[in-house]
Design an enzyme around this catalytic site. Structure first.
Site, PDB file in Angstrom:
ATOM      1  N   LEU A 138      -1.636   6.076   5.250  1.00  0.00           N
ATOM      2  CA  LEU A 138      -2.841   5.701   5.977  1.00  0.00           C
ATOM      3  C   LEU A 138      -2.581   4.310   6.548  1.00  0.00           C
ATOM      4  O   LEU A 138      -1.949   3.478   5.888  1.00  0.00           O
ATOM      5  CB  LEU A 138      -4.047   5.628   5.034  1.00  0.00           C
ATOM      6  CG  LEU A 138      -4.690   6.931   4.558  1.00  0.00           C
ATOM      7  CD1 LEU A 138      -5.834   6.627   3.596  1.00  0.00           C
ATOM      8  CD2 LEU A 138      -5.210   7.755   5.727  1.00  0.00           C
ATOM      9  N   ASP A 139      -3.080   4.049   7.743  1.00  0.00           N
ATOM     10  CA  ASP A 139      -2.921   2.708   8.337  1.00  0.00           C
ATOM     11  C   ASP A 139      -3.564   1.661   7.436  1.00  0.00           C
ATOM     12  O   ASP A 139      -4.495   1.964   6.701  1.00  0.00           O
ATOM     13  CB  ASP A 139      -3.662   2.616   9.678  1.00  0.00           C
ATOM     14  CG  ASP A 139      -3.163   3.616  10.685  1.00  0.00           C
ATOM     15  OD1 ASP A 139      -2.017   4.039  10.580  1.00  0.00           O
ATOM     16  OD2 ASP A 139      -3.967   3.947  11.582  1.00  0.00           O
ATOM     17  N   MET A 140      -3.115   0.438   7.614  1.00  0.00           N
ATOM     18  CA  MET A 140      -3.676  -0.676   6.836  1.00  0.00           C
ATOM     19  C   MET A 140      -5.206  -0.746   6.985  1.00  0.00           C
ATOM     20  O   MET A 140      -5.922  -1.010   6.020  1.00  0.00           O
ATOM     21  CB  MET A 140      -3.047  -1.972   7.327  1.00  0.00           C
ATOM     22  CG  MET A 140      -3.516  -3.186   6.590  1.00  0.00           C
ATOM     23  SD  MET A 140      -2.411  -4.547   6.950  1.00  0.00           S
ATOM     24  CE  MET A 140      -3.225  -5.854   6.087  1.00  0.00           C
TER      25      MET A 140
END
Ligand code: URA
Length: 239
Positions: A104-106
């Site tokens: 998952l993106d930051m």
């Protein structure tokens, strides 16, 4: 059915090191289904009967760890961050070496599985597996039915790549704040796919949350907390 080298099978089941087990095979001390075999032989641990010095060796059942984390924003998914930022492994402190399944993106929150079962990681992240992932996305502006229809049919991202048909529905429209909340379910995993899909319909993302992986949701888990998955949940994901 998965075939593995005989010396690996023996070593994993506590006979000796792989090297030593190779010697045992060469010395004729190992039989498969009643016959002495040569080095290089592969076995199906679930079906073949392996004997060492006349004693049947059974496949030990491995106990793997599967964790469901509700990832907060601001935490990176990689196991080790080159800029020393907080990673998901700082949140999940367990004895075994678990790794995130996918990413998952930051700045995306929500459901993330971590495990020490390499086979599970391989299967679940393989594109052919096509597990549904459901996202809740908050967007600037008012989303129209037409926008949602475009998300469903597929939009162009990344140099002409057309996203596969998806599920999409409007959850809420706030006319006063001029923001919309949409639920999108995809089964692909292109880099930053949901953000790019929203950009493709001309909308800016305020927040992105992965609510579910398959049927596995995180609404009962506070952000930043985790729990072990049940055997049933693991099987369900692999189905
Ligand atoms: N899509 C995105 O844009 N970001 C994620 O983290 C996951 C899906």
């Amino acid at each position: 059915m998965e075939l593995i080298r005989l010396q690996k099978f023996l070593a994993e089941n506590g006979i000796a090191s792989r090297r030593k087990c190779e010697e045992y095979i060469i010395d004729g001390r190992v039989k498969v289904n009643g016959k002495t075999v040569e080095l290089g032989f592969k076995v199906d641990p679930e079906k073949d009967e392996v004997e060492f010095d006349g004693k049947i060796i059974r496949q030990e059942k491995k106990e793997f760890t599967y964790i469901l984390l509700n990832k907060p924003i601001g935490v990176v998914t990689s196991a080790d961050d080159q800029f020393d930022r907080e990673t998901v492994l700082d949140l999940v402190k367990v004895k075994t070496r678990v790794v995130p399944v996918g990413r998952l993106d930051m700045y995306t929150s929500g459901a993330l599985i971590l495990t020490d079962d390499g086979d599970f990681v391989y299967k679940v992240t393989h594109p052919k597996h096509e597990i549904n992932k459901t996202y809740t996305v908050t967007l600037v502006g008012i989303v129209s039915n037409e926008d949602v229809e475009k998300l469903r049919r597929g939009v162009e991202i990344d140099d002409g790549y057309l996203t596969k048909p998806a599920k999409a529905r409007i959850l809420k429209i706030d006319e006063q704040k001029k923001i919309s909340r949409v639920e999108i379910t995809i089964h692909e995993g292109k880099n930053r796919q949901v953000r790019k899909m929203c950009e493709a319909i001309g909308k800016k993302v305020i927040a992105l949350h992965r609510a579910k992986i398959g049927n596995l949701g995180v609404k009962d888990l506070k952000l930043g907390t985790w729990r072990y998955m049940t055997q049933k949940e693991v099987e369900e994901i692999l189905k």
